[in-house]
Design a protein around this motif. Structure first.
Motif, mmCIF file in Angstrom:
data_model
loop_
_atom_site.group_PDB
_atom_site.id
_atom_site.type_symbol
_atom_site.label_atom_id
_atom_site.label_comp_id
_atom_site.label_asym_id
_atom_site.label_seq_id
_atom_site.Cartn_x
_atom_site.Cartn_y
_atom_site.Cartn_z
ATOM 1 N N VAL A 46 55.455 49.285 41.241
ATOM 2 C CA VAL A 46 54.768 48.442 40.328
ATOM 3 C C VAL A 46 53.381 48.567 40.049
ATOM 4 O O VAL A 46 52.779 48.670 41.290
ATOM 5 N N VAL A 47 52.793 48.632 39.211
ATOM 6 C CA VAL A 47 51.373 48.848 39.055
ATOM 7 C C VAL A 47 50.880 47.702 38.367
ATOM 8 O O VAL A 47 51.178 46.997 37.159
ATOM 9 N N GLY A 48 49.802 47.032 39.067
ATOM 10 C CA GLY A 48 49.166 45.778 38.531
ATOM 11 C C GLY A 48 47.574 46.194 38.115
ATOM 12 O O GLY A 48 47.247 46.768 38.691
ATOM 13 N N VAL A 49 47.402 45.422 37.032
ATOM 14 C CA VAL A 49 46.125 45.744 36.544
ATOM 15 C C VAL A 49 45.306 44.460 36.067
ATOM 16 O O VAL A 49 45.953 43.430 35.427
ATOM 17 N N ASP A 50 44.248 44.346 36.499
ATOM 18 C CA ASP A 50 43.466 43.100 35.920
ATOM 19 C C ASP A 50 41.956 43.582 35.670
ATOM 20 O O ASP A 50 41.221 44.269 36.592
ATOM 21 N N ALA A 51 41.540 43.284 34.552
ATOM 22 C CA ALA A 51 40.129 43.990 33.990
ATOM 23 C C ALA A 51 39.038 42.941 33.583
ATOM 24 O O ALA A 51 39.378 42.046 33.019
ATOM 25 N N ALA A 52 38.000 43.756 33.620
ATOM 26 C CA ALA A 52 36.381 42.817 33.110
ATOM 27 C C ALA A 52 35.793 43.845 32.433
ATOM 28 O O ALA A 52 35.880 44.967 32.967
ATOM 29 N N VAL A 53 34.747 43.350 31.584
ATOM 30 C CA VAL A 53 33.963 44.262 31.145
ATOM 31 C C VAL A 53 32.619 44.405 31.645
ATOM 32 O O VAL A 53 32.003 45.492 32.277
ATOM 33 N N SER A 54 31.964 43.310 32.327
ATOM 34 C CA SER A 54 30.475 43.130 32.961
ATOM 35 C C SER A 54 30.904 42.314 34.209
ATOM 36 O O SER A 54 30.135 42.502 35.206
ATOM 37 N N GLY A 55 31.225 41.074 33.957
ATOM 38 C CA GLY A 55 31.152 40.133 35.123
ATOM 39 C C GLY A 55 31.968 40.341 36.452
ATOM 40 O O GLY A 55 31.432 40.156 37.553
ATOM 41 N N LYS A 184 37.583 32.243 42.549
ATOM 42 C CA LYS A 184 36.581 32.795 43.236
ATOM 43 C C LYS A 184 35.790 31.883 44.384
ATOM 44 O O LYS A 184 35.810 30.634 44.109
ATOM 45 N N ARG A 185 35.386 32.238 45.333
ATOM 46 C CA ARG A 185 34.680 31.343 46.387
ATOM 47 C C ARG A 185 33.257 31.287 45.754
ATOM 48 O O ARG A 185 32.536 30.148 45.929
ATOM 49 N N SER A 186 32.646 32.113 44.961
ATOM 50 C CA SER A 186 31.414 32.134 44.315
ATOM 51 C C SER A 186 31.677 32.918 42.963
ATOM 52 O O SER A 186 32.124 33.977 43.108
ATOM 53 N N ASP A 187 30.695 32.692 42.170
ATOM 54 C CA ASP A 187 30.505 33.482 40.839
ATOM 55 C C ASP A 187 30.499 34.843 41.058
ATOM 56 O O ASP A 187 30.583 35.806 40.373
ATOM 57 N N LEU A 188 29.341 34.954 42.392
ATOM 58 C CA LEU A 188 29.180 36.326 42.604
ATOM 59 C C LEU A 188 30.151 37.197 43.392
ATOM 60 O O LEU A 188 30.014 38.581 43.214
ATOM 61 N N LEU A 189 31.246 36.653 43.609
ATOM 62 C CA LEU A 189 32.067 37.421 44.478
ATOM 63 C C LEU A 189 33.361 37.908 43.611
ATOM 64 O O LEU A 189 33.646 37.381 42.810
ATOM 65 N N LYS A 190 33.993 38.987 44.017
ATOM 66 C CA LYS A 190 34.974 39.601 43.377
ATOM 67 C C LYS A 190 36.215 39.315 43.853
ATOM 68 O O LYS A 190 36.356 39.567 45.242
ATOM 69 N N ILE A 191 37.291 38.939 43.047
ATOM 70 C CA ILE A 191 38.845 38.810 43.600
ATOM 71 C C ILE A 191 39.901 39.743 42.914
ATOM 72 O O ILE A 191 41.091 39.344 42.952
ATOM 73 N N ASP A 192 39.376 40.659 42.072
ATOM 74 C CA ASP A 192 40.434 40.936 41.057
ATOM 75 C C ASP A 192 41.391 41.877 41.909
ATOM 76 O O ASP A 192 42.441 42.056 41.149
ATOM 77 N N LEU A 193 41.274 42.542 42.886
ATOM 78 C CA LEU A 193 42.438 43.185 43.430
ATOM 79 C C LEU A 193 43.290 42.268 44.053
ATOM 80 O O LEU A 193 44.552 42.360 44.152
ATOM 81 N N ALA A 194 42.740 40.918 44.604
ATOM 82 C CA ALA A 194 43.653 39.994 45.154
ATOM 83 C C ALA A 194 44.541 39.492 43.872
ATOM 84 O O ALA A 194 45.852 39.262 44.144
ATOM 85 N N VAL A 195 44.089 39.469 42.725
ATOM 86 C CA VAL A 195 44.796 38.923 41.598
ATOM 87 C C VAL A 195 45.544 39.934 41.235
ATOM 88 O O VAL A 195 46.991 39.721 40.839
ATOM 89 N N CYS A 196 45.567 41.308 41.097
ATOM 90 C CA CYS A 196 46.300 42.297 40.843
ATOM 91 C C CYS A 196 47.371 42.479 41.941
ATOM 92 O O CYS A 196 48.498 42.573 41.450
ATOM 93 N N LEU A 197 47.022 42.395 43.184
ATOM 94 C CA LEU A 197 48.356 42.030 44.233
ATOM 95 C C LEU A 197 49.226 41.101 43.897
ATOM 96 O O LEU A 197 50.255 41.257 43.904
ATOM 97 N N SER A 198 48.805 40.055 43.530
ATOM 98 C CA SER A 198 49.838 38.740 43.326
ATOM 99 C C SER A 198 50.384 39.115 42.310
ATOM 100 O O SER A 198 51.670 38.902 42.184
ATOM 101 N N MET A 199 49.888 39.680 41.076
ATOM 102 C CA MET A 199 50.811 39.830 40.034
ATOM 103 C C MET A 199 51.974 40.912 40.190
ATOM 104 O O MET A 199 52.921 40.925 39.755
ATOM 105 N N ALA A 200 51.385 42.006 40.654
ATOM 106 C CA ALA A 200 52.348 43.228 41.013
ATOM 107 C C ALA A 200 53.167 42.787 42.200
ATOM 108 O O ALA A 200 54.524 43.315 42.095
ATOM 109 N N LEU A 201 53.136 42.195 43.238
ATOM 110 C CA LEU A 201 53.965 41.498 44.150
ATOM 111 C C LEU A 201 55.019 40.824 43.480
ATOM 112 O O LEU A 201 56.071 41.006 43.613
ATOM 113 N N TYR A 202 54.474 39.879 42.771
ATOM 114 C CA TYR A 202 55.482 39.120 42.082
ATOM 115 C C TYR A 202 56.428 39.896 41.137
ATOM 116 O O TYR A 202 57.972 39.581 41.092
#
Length: 209
Positions: A46-55, A184-202
């Motif tokens: 399964v491939v999980g994808v989470d995207a953003a443009v700039s932030g 996110k712990r902070s607006d400056l931090l990235k968690i997109d791969l963690a979200v991807c993993l959550s979706m793909a694993l489920y």
């Protein structure tokens, strides 16, 4: 979560947002590359994808299962960050997703529809893979709790991918009733791969991988 235990059973005041998992739990799931069985011909992923443009970043992850059904394996993890003051060029991760579909037996590409409707629409028309819109309401709560439980029992195996570890470490968990959500712990931090993993694993669990 430990904080929820303190609130419910010890009647202590706690904040609704805490670290998602101790990073030691994640590191305990790390294995050597040789310890991850090679994918057999036509073995589903399964491939999980989470995207953003700039932030945030554009993240892609690939997850497979085990024959015994008690483990899942991270087969691929990558994220594209926006240039300073600019936006992510979606053509690069899109080419990579198409490459992954050609290389692996992808039973599903699950994705957050926000920012990805156009790309997903084109891929659906071309029928390159099964595209699944992952709802970000209750389903995400279930997925994030599932990821928490799987990491706690060492049910996910990885080889220490640096960006993925960083995103796991950046993630907090916001308690919502009996469930939790990755934030996110902070607006400056990235968690997109963690979200991807959550979706793909489920979704891998849905496909009994």
């Amino acid at each position: 979560l430990p904080s929820e235990f303190e609130r419910v059973h010890r009647n202590q005041w706690v904040t609704s947002t805490n670290q998602f998992v101790p990073i030691e739990w994640w590191d305990a799931c790390r294995v050597r590359l040789d310890d991850i069985p090679p994918l057999e011909k036509d073995e589903p992923v399964v491939v999980g994808v989470d995207a953003a443009v700039s932030g945030d970043s554009f993240a892609v992850i690939v997850v497979s299962g085990s024959k015994a059904g008690d483990k899942n394996y991270v087969r691929y993890a990558n994220a594209w960050k926006p240039p300073k003051g600019g936006k992510i060029d979606f053509s690069k991760p899109e080419r990579e997703i198409r490459r992954l579909v050609e290389e692996y037996n992808v039973v599903e590409v699950c994705y957050d529809e926000y920012q990805l409707a156009d790309m997903a629409g084109r891929m659906k028309k071309e029928m390159i893979a099964r595209l699944y819109t992952f709802q970000q309401g209750k389903m995400r709560l279930l997925a994030d709790k599932t990821l928490y439980d799987v990491i706690r029992r060492k049910g996910i195996c990885h080889t220490g991918e640096v960006m993925l570890r960083e995103h796991i470490q950046n993630a907090n968990a916001k308690t919502e009733k009996t469930w939790l959500r990755l934030v996110k712990r902070s607006d400056l931090l990235k968690i997109d791969l963690a979200v991807c993993l959550s979706m793909a694993l489920y979704r891998a669990k849905h496909w009994q991988l």
